[in-house]
Write a protein that holds these residues in place. Structure first.
Motif, PDB file in Angstrom:
ATOM      1  N   GLY A  53      44.091 -15.244  31.460  1.00 38.92           N
ATOM      2  CA  GLY A  53      43.651 -16.640  31.412  1.00 38.92           C
ATOM      3  C   GLY A  53      43.168 -17.048  30.034  1.00 38.92           C
ATOM      4  N   SER A  54      42.407 -16.178  29.390  1.00 33.67           N
ATOM      5  CA  SER A  54      41.912 -16.474  28.036  1.00 33.67           C
ATOM      6  C   SER A  54      43.053 -16.514  27.031  1.00 33.67           C
ATOM      7  N   ALA A  55      43.975 -15.597  27.130  1.00 31.53           N
ATOM      8  CA  ALA A  55      45.124 -15.570  26.227  1.00 31.53           C
ATOM      9  C   ALA A  55      45.951 -16.843  26.389  1.00 31.53           C
ATOM     10  N   ALA A  56      46.145 -17.291  27.599  1.00 27.06           N
ATOM     11  CA  ALA A  56      46.913 -18.516  27.839  1.00 27.06           C
ATOM     12  C   ALA A  56      46.210 -19.722  27.224  1.00 27.06           C
ATOM     13  N   ARG A  57      44.875 -19.774  27.328  1.00 27.30           N
ATOM     14  CA  ARG A  57      44.130 -20.896  26.729  1.00 27.30           C
ATOM     15  C   ARG A  57      44.228 -20.889  25.205  1.00 27.30           C
ATOM     16  N   VAL A  58      44.147 -19.709  24.605  1.00 27.34           N
ATOM     17  CA  VAL A  58      44.266 -19.614  23.150  1.00 27.34           C
ATOM     18  C   VAL A  58      45.639 -20.088  22.702  1.00 27.34           C
ATOM     19  N   ILE A  59      46.666 -19.651  23.385  1.00 26.50           N
ATOM     20  CA  ILE A  59      48.028 -20.065  23.041  1.00 26.50           C
ATOM     21  C   ILE A  59      48.180 -21.575  23.195  1.00 26.50           C
ATOM     22  N   ALA A  60      47.653 -22.139  24.261  1.00 27.95           N
ATOM     23  CA  ALA A  60      47.744 -23.584  24.480  1.00 27.95           C
ATOM     24  C   ALA A  60      47.000 -24.347  23.389  1.00 27.95           C
ATOM     25  N   ASP A  61      45.840 -23.858  22.980  1.00 28.95           N
ATOM     26  CA  ASP A  61      45.078 -24.519  21.912  1.00 28.95           C
ATOM     27  C   ASP A  61      45.828 -24.505  20.585  1.00 28.95           C
ATOM     28  N   VAL A  62      46.389 -23.363  20.232  1.00 30.72           N
ATOM     29  CA  VAL A  62      47.133 -23.248  18.975  1.00 30.72           C
ATOM     30  C   VAL A  62      48.377 -24.133  19.016  1.00 30.72           C
ATOM     31  N   LYS A  63      49.072 -24.115  20.121  1.00 29.72           N
ATOM     32  CA  LYS A  63      50.268 -24.947  20.258  1.00 29.72           C
ATOM     33  C   LYS A  63      49.921 -26.425  20.151  1.00 29.72           C
ATOM     34  N   ALA A  64      48.859 -26.866  20.797  1.00 32.16           N
ATOM     35  CA  ALA A  64      48.433 -28.268  20.731  1.00 32.16           C
ATOM     36  C   ALA A  64      48.066 -28.658  19.300  1.00 32.16           C
ATOM     37  N   TYR A  65      47.415 -27.764  18.580  1.00 32.69           N
ATOM     38  CA  TYR A  65      47.036 -28.041  17.199  1.00 32.69           C
ATOM     39  C   TYR A  65      48.267 -28.305  16.344  1.00 32.69           C
ATOM     40  N   PHE A  66      49.298 -27.476  16.484  1.00 33.36           N
ATOM     41  CA  PHE A  66      50.480 -27.622  15.652  1.00 33.36           C
ATOM     42  C   PHE A  66      51.471 -28.656  16.184  1.00 33.36           C
TER      43      PHE A  66
END
Length: 76
Positions: A9-22
């Motif tokens: 769950g934490s890994a998925a949130r980190v990936i989503a945050d990075v993707k949203a940023y870029f």
């Protein structure tokens, strides 16, 4: 998950945050960064120079923009 040791769950949130940023477009990025840098006490000239440099380093670089073009994105 394997390289960070984060739970799924934490890994998925980190990936989503990075993707949203870029995924942010140039105009939205410029407006957001202007607000952030202005809140930190910087004035417009250094803000626009910093944004120009940051835009060059993004994974998909924007066209080279002038300070005037950036100013128009922020102030219209």
């Amino acid at each position: 998950m394997r390289t960070t040791g984060l739970p799924a769950g934490s890994a998925a949130r980190v990936i989503a945050d990075v993707k949203a940023y870029f995924d942010e477009n140039v105009e939205d990025y410029t407006r957001r960064r202007h607000r952030e840098l202005q809140a930190s006490g910087l004035t417009n000239d250094p803000i626009f120079e910093r944004i120009r440099a940051e835009l060059r380093d993004r994974p998909v670089a924007s066209p080279e923009l002038t300070a005037r073009q950036l100013r128009r994105m922020v102030y219209g």
